[in-house]
Design a protein around this motif. Sequence first.
Motif, PDB file in Angstrom:
ATOM      1  N   SER A 113       0.842  -1.193   0.000  1.00 49.58           N
ATOM      2  CA  SER A 113       0.000   0.000   0.000  1.00 49.58           C
ATOM      3  C   SER A 113       0.877   1.243   0.000  1.00 49.58           C
ATOM      4  N   HIS A 114       0.861   1.971  -1.110  1.00 51.14           N
ATOM      5  CA  HIS A 114       1.677   3.187  -1.202  1.00 51.14           C
ATOM      6  C   HIS A 114       1.173   4.269  -0.251  1.00 51.14           C
ATOM      7  N   HIS A 115      -0.117   4.330  -0.051  1.00 48.23           N
ATOM      8  CA  HIS A 115      -0.680   5.329   0.857  1.00 48.23           C
ATOM      9  C   HIS A 115      -0.251   5.068   2.300  1.00 48.23           C
ATOM     10  N   ASP A 116      -0.064   3.809   2.620  1.00 50.43           N
ATOM     11  CA  ASP A 116       0.224   3.392   3.992  1.00 50.43           C
ATOM     12  C   ASP A 116       1.731   3.393   4.288  1.00 50.43           C
ATOM     13  N   ILE A 117       2.517   2.697   3.473  1.00 45.16           N
ATOM     14  CA  ILE A 117       3.951   2.526   3.755  1.00 45.16           C
ATOM     15  C   ILE A 117       4.829   2.852   2.554  1.00 45.16           C
ATOM     16  N   GLY A 118       4.259   3.534   1.553  1.00 44.03           N
ATOM     17  CA  GLY A 118       4.990   3.774   0.312  1.00 44.03           C
ATOM     18  C   GLY A 118       6.224   4.642   0.456  1.00 44.03           C
ATOM     19  N   LYS A 119       6.233   5.563   1.430  1.00 44.99           N
ATOM     20  CA  LYS A 119       7.362   6.478   1.569  1.00 44.99           C
ATOM     21  C   LYS A 119       8.372   6.022   2.613  1.00 44.99           C
ATOM     22  N   HIS A 147      11.966   1.561   1.019  1.00 48.09           N
ATOM     23  CA  HIS A 147      13.271   1.051   1.453  1.00 48.09           C
ATOM     24  C   HIS A 147      13.465  -0.405   1.002  1.00 48.09           C
ATOM     25  N   LEU A 148      12.427  -1.201   1.106  1.00 47.58           N
ATOM     26  CA  LEU A 148      12.520  -2.597   0.679  1.00 47.58           C
ATOM     27  C   LEU A 148      12.771  -2.676  -0.823  1.00 47.58           C
ATOM     28  N   ARG A 158      16.206  -7.840  -9.447  1.00 50.02           N
ATOM     29  CA  ARG A 158      15.398  -6.932 -10.254  1.00 50.02           C
ATOM     30  C   ARG A 158      13.948  -6.955  -9.766  1.00 50.02           C
ATOM     31  N   THR A 159      13.508  -5.817  -9.246  1.00 52.31           N
ATOM     32  CA  THR A 159      12.213  -5.731  -8.573  1.00 52.31           C
ATOM     33  C   THR A 159      11.336  -4.679  -9.233  1.00 52.31           C
ATOM     34  N   LEU A 160      10.079  -5.026  -9.444  1.00 46.93           N
ATOM     35  CA  LEU A 160       9.101  -4.106 -10.010  1.00 46.93           C
ATOM     36  C   LEU A 160       8.034  -3.794  -8.979  1.00 46.93           C
ATOM     37  N   ARG A 161       7.482  -2.601  -9.071  1.00 46.56           N
ATOM     38  CA  ARG A 161       6.375  -2.207  -8.202  1.00 46.56           C
ATOM     39  C   ARG A 161       5.447  -1.297  -9.007  1.00 46.56           C
ATOM     40  N   ASP A 162       4.222  -1.220  -8.614  1.00 52.86           N
ATOM     41  CA  ASP A 162       3.252  -0.341  -9.251  1.00 52.86           C
ATOM     42  C   ASP A 162       3.336   1.011  -8.566  1.00 52.86           C
ATOM     43  N   ASP A 163       4.157   1.912  -9.125  1.00 55.23           N
ATOM     44  CA  ASP A 163       4.417   3.186  -8.452  1.00 55.23           C
ATOM     45  C   ASP A 163       4.189   4.395  -9.348  1.00 55.23           C
ATOM     46  N   GLY A 164       3.330   4.234 -10.346  1.00 55.82           N
ATOM     47  CA  GLY A 164       3.104   5.328 -11.274  1.00 55.82           C
ATOM     48  C   GLY A 164       4.036   5.273 -12.469  1.00 55.82           C
ATOM     49  N   GLY A 165       4.829   4.189 -12.554  1.00 51.84           N
ATOM     50  CA  GLY A 165       5.758   4.034 -13.663  1.00 51.84           C
ATOM     51  C   GLY A 165       5.155   3.233 -14.797  1.00 51.84           C
TER      52      GLY A 165
END
Length: 230
Positions: free
Chosen positions: A26-32, A37-38, A48-55
């Motif tokens: 949850s970006h709203h919860d722990i995104g920053k 950091h993880l 190589r790690t992907l996340r849904d972050d607006g990219g």
Amino acid sequence: MDLFSLINLLMLLLSRKDNDVFLSFSHHDIGKNFGDHLYKDLNSAGIRTLRDDGGIYAGQQSDIKKAIQESRISVVVFSKGYASSTKCLDQLVLIMDARSKTGLLVLPVFYNVDPSEVWEQKGLFEEAFAKHEKSFQKEMARVESWRAALKEAADLAGMVLQQDRYESKFIESIVKEIADKLNFSLPQAPPSSLPLSAALRPPSYFLGLLREWRRSVFQTPSLFLFFLSF
């Protein structure tokens, strides 16, 4: 190298997953904080790690599904606000579907929540679903798929952050766990101002080069035909 050996090598390259980890949180919860950091520590370790972050993989459901299917492991970080995010819940359904259909490995991480809260959907998870049931009265099948995915994921062996443990140490243990599952060798960290020498680079670095070579070859038909001509 004979043609048979070359074809076997090419088939091996084609069968490899492009990504190591798809990270869901949850970006709203722990995104920053914890989530970011993880994500950075995984990539710094050569994973190589992907996340849904607006990219590139954000927004479109088909892109998210593709990113998940092209990964070897999915790490799902259950935090207090995870169930409040319909985007996270939709991701989780895709992740658990990929687990059953393609053998995707799933590692649940419980960040300041007890696994029983997720499995039983109690506490903040219960509150979140009470709101979902009101908001999605005409899509109850979707809500039920979220419930089922949460229960299935929480039933898997995962990692729990203990209240008296430093987050940095917990992240280190997650990175090591994933590296072990991927058969990666984590390098000893050199001074940050100095680049890694070839001798210190983990196998994942060279695997990344191999992946880039594979893309360049198979996206260029003439190169592909050249290799087959041997």
